[in-house]
Every structure is written in structure tokens, then in C-alpha cells.
Enzyme design. Sequence first.
Site, short mmCIF file in Angstrom:
data_model
loop_
_atom_site.label_atom_id
_atom_site.label_comp_id
_atom_site.label_asym_id
_atom_site.label_seq_id
_atom_site.Cartn_x
_atom_site.Cartn_y
_atom_site.Cartn_z
N TRP A 39 0.82 -1.21 0.00
CA TRP A 39 0.00 0.00 0.00
C TRP A 39 0.85 1.25 0.00
O TRP A 39 0.51 2.25 -0.64
CB TRP A 39 -1.03 -0.02 1.13
CG TRP A 39 -2.09 -1.06 0.87
CD1 TRP A 39 -2.30 -2.20 1.59
CD2 TRP A 39 -3.04 -1.08 -0.21
NE1 TRP A 39 -3.33 -2.92 1.02
CE2 TRP A 39 -3.80 -2.26 -0.08
CE3 TRP A 39 -3.31 -0.22 -1.28
CZ2 TRP A 39 -4.82 -2.61 -0.97
CZ3 TRP A 39 -4.33 -0.56 -2.17
CH2 TRP A 39 -5.07 -1.73 -2.01
N ASP A 85 -2.33 6.51 6.37
CA ASP A 85 -3.36 5.65 5.78
C ASP A 85 -3.70 4.59 6.84
O ASP A 85 -2.97 3.62 7.02
CB ASP A 85 -2.80 4.99 4.51
CG ASP A 85 -3.79 3.99 3.89
OD1 ASP A 85 -4.87 3.78 4.46
OD2 ASP A 85 -3.44 3.43 2.83
N LYS A 92 -12.89 -1.86 5.67
CA LYS A 92 -12.16 -2.80 6.51
C LYS A 92 -12.68 -2.76 7.95
O LYS A 92 -13.16 -3.75 8.44
CB LYS A 92 -10.66 -2.49 6.46
CG LYS A 92 -10.00 -3.15 5.25
CD LYS A 92 -9.41 -2.23 4.29
CE LYS A 92 -9.02 -2.95 3.00
NZ LYS A 92 -8.17 -2.13 2.16
#
Length: 359
Positions: free
Chosen positions: A102, A171, A195
Site C-alpha cells: 500500500w 493511511d 475494513k
Amino acid sequence: MSRVYNFCSGPAALPEEVLLKAQGEMLDWHGTGVSVMEMSHRSDEFVSILRSAKERLSRLLNISDEYEILFAQGGASTLFSQIPANLMVGFDRSCYLDTGVWSVKAIKEAKKYGDVSIVASSKEDGYTYSPALKDWVIDESAAYLHITPNETIGGVEFVDLPETSLPIIADLSSTILSREIDVSKFGMIYAGAQKNVGPAGVVICIIRKDLLARSQSSLPTTWNFANLAANDSMINTPPTFAIYLADLVFEWLEKQGGVTAMEAVNIQKAELLYKTIDKSQFYSNPIHPDSRSRMNVPFVLVDKSLEKAFLMESESAGLKTLAGHRSVGGMRASIYNAMPLKGVQALVDFMLSFEKRYG
Ligand SMILES: *Cc1c(COP(=O)(O)O)cnc(C)c1O
């Protein structure tokens, strides 16, 4: 119908109580005679849902008035571009920590807006740990420092933050609300909802108000953070149902005792699973113990030829979506807030029984 334990990394399991409440309100929300999905986003009813979601999130994370809560669209991946587009203005570079898949994706987008200085990277070691703070080299002339405190695919997590004059942008897609954080240490936090918060379609952004001054009017209207803030996240139609579900999840979290209570359970869940993996010669996890994620636990079978059988049998045992990310293979159990301790216990029981039969 029977519900299973769902270990999907995202969109992930939601608390059953929340789904039932949404089901009960599906056709007629609070006597309005319509579903939240059928309401004007400008209606008093929806505006009250949006306000409730913001208030609950503020309480859960102890967010001060210095911050604005935004509900953005386009997933966390769009934020990878929106962040440099809004915040790199007036600077020629940004700083990024490189801890896995990511981070790499975020870095790729930032490079389209200026130079990217990598403060530290664990790439050479296969992203099996997060680099120690003392090894970070931060260029204090950069626009901001971007970090990914939980790498959802690699299963790497860290909490300590560096001393820096730069706004830290994190993030937190796969870790928000799973453990206590001090929001005041960050310039901006963002998290795709699917999530740990709710359904896909909304990205939670918590941004320090002074940073909004960086957003230029030349930006695409819907990408402009200042604009989004000025319009209470409603420049255009927001993902109303996703925001409503997020509010129900926040309500559920408050009932559980908030983030502190959630974190205590999350510690138990992660310990149970990692202990099982570490005790066995049959399963293994490649991540350095200090950097292991509480939310995403990747593991492999030492004998890879048994993977298929493991996945098939676990599925039949009511343990769903344990396959690792397509880029890494193996197994991964995502054990977000909505996964009860009982679910992790069921997984551990299955792992032990599988090992007995095949080990
Ligand atoms: C899932 C994930 C993303 C991407 O989210 P999308 O909403 O699919 O764009 C970004 N960062 C992290 C850490 C993630 O886990």
C-alpha cells in the site's frame, strides 16, 4: 441461512447487530416511510445521520475542534492522488515511508505531483518489518510525511511516530478504531471504510483545519479538501447508505466500550492466533514479532502442497476467505473489530485439528 466467520480483508465482516439494525430500518427509517437509500442527502433526516456519524467518531477517537471530519469517495486509492494534489502545493517534494504494497501504491501516485523522498524502506528484506524510527531520514523541507501504519497485505504494523515538523499523514484503512491513537499527532488520517468501519464507498478523512488552506481552487471541484469541508462532505451526493452504516458501526463501538475496549479484545485475538502459529512447526508467519499486525495475520503452511486442502476444509468448517492476497498467496486472517474472539478461537481449533490430520 447461516452466518460464517468471515476473515476477508475487505470488504470485511460487519457486526451482526449492525446488519440486523439496518435490516430492521431498511424499509422505513425512523417512521419516515422510506429507506435511507431513498432519502435526499439534503434532507434533515440524512443531515442528522451525517452529524451523528461525525459526533460519534469524534467521541470515539477524541478528535478536537482543530480537525475536520470529511467523508470522501473513490476509495483510499483515490486519496493516494488527492493528498499530493491538495497538500503538495507550494512544495516540490513529499516524504513517504515504504513498508509494503500500500505504501508503494501511495508513492506511485505522489510521484505524479513532485519528488518523493523515501524516509526508510524495508523492501530489501521483503517488507517483513517496519523500519526503526532511528533509521528514518526525514527531509524537513517536504510538504508532509506519509505513512501506512498497517500494511493490510503484508501484515506489518507499527505505532511509534517520529519527531518532525512535517504534518504526518497516515493511511489507517485497516487499523482505524482498532487501537487507541492520539489524533493530535497527525496532520491527516484517512481510511477506506470497508475494513474496519462499514461498507465500501466512503473514505473517512480527519484533517487538521490549517492544512485545508493548501487546497487550490484550480483543483477538480470534488477533489478539493477545503471545498469538501466547506460543504460538509456534500459537494455532490455523498455515499449516503455507507455513511449511515458507518454511523451504526460507530454506535455499536460505543456500546462495546469504545476503542479501549475494542483494543483489549483485539490484543487477545492477535495473541491467540500468533501463539498458535509460533508454537507449531506446521504454520509460520514471516513478520518480525515487533512489527506484526493485530488486524491482518498472514501465515503459510510449511508444506505448501497442503494449502488447497486447508482452504477447502476451512471453508467447509465455516471459516471463510482465508486465502492470502493474490500477490503473495498463502493464508491471511483479517481479524478486524467485527471479528469476535470466538471466531479466532474457531480458526485456531481448526488449524490445530488440520495439523493433527496432515502434520
Ligand atoms: C484496502 C486498502 C487501500 C485501498 O482501499 P480502496 O478503498 O480499495 O482504494 C489502501 N490502503 C490500505 C492500507 C488498505 O488496506
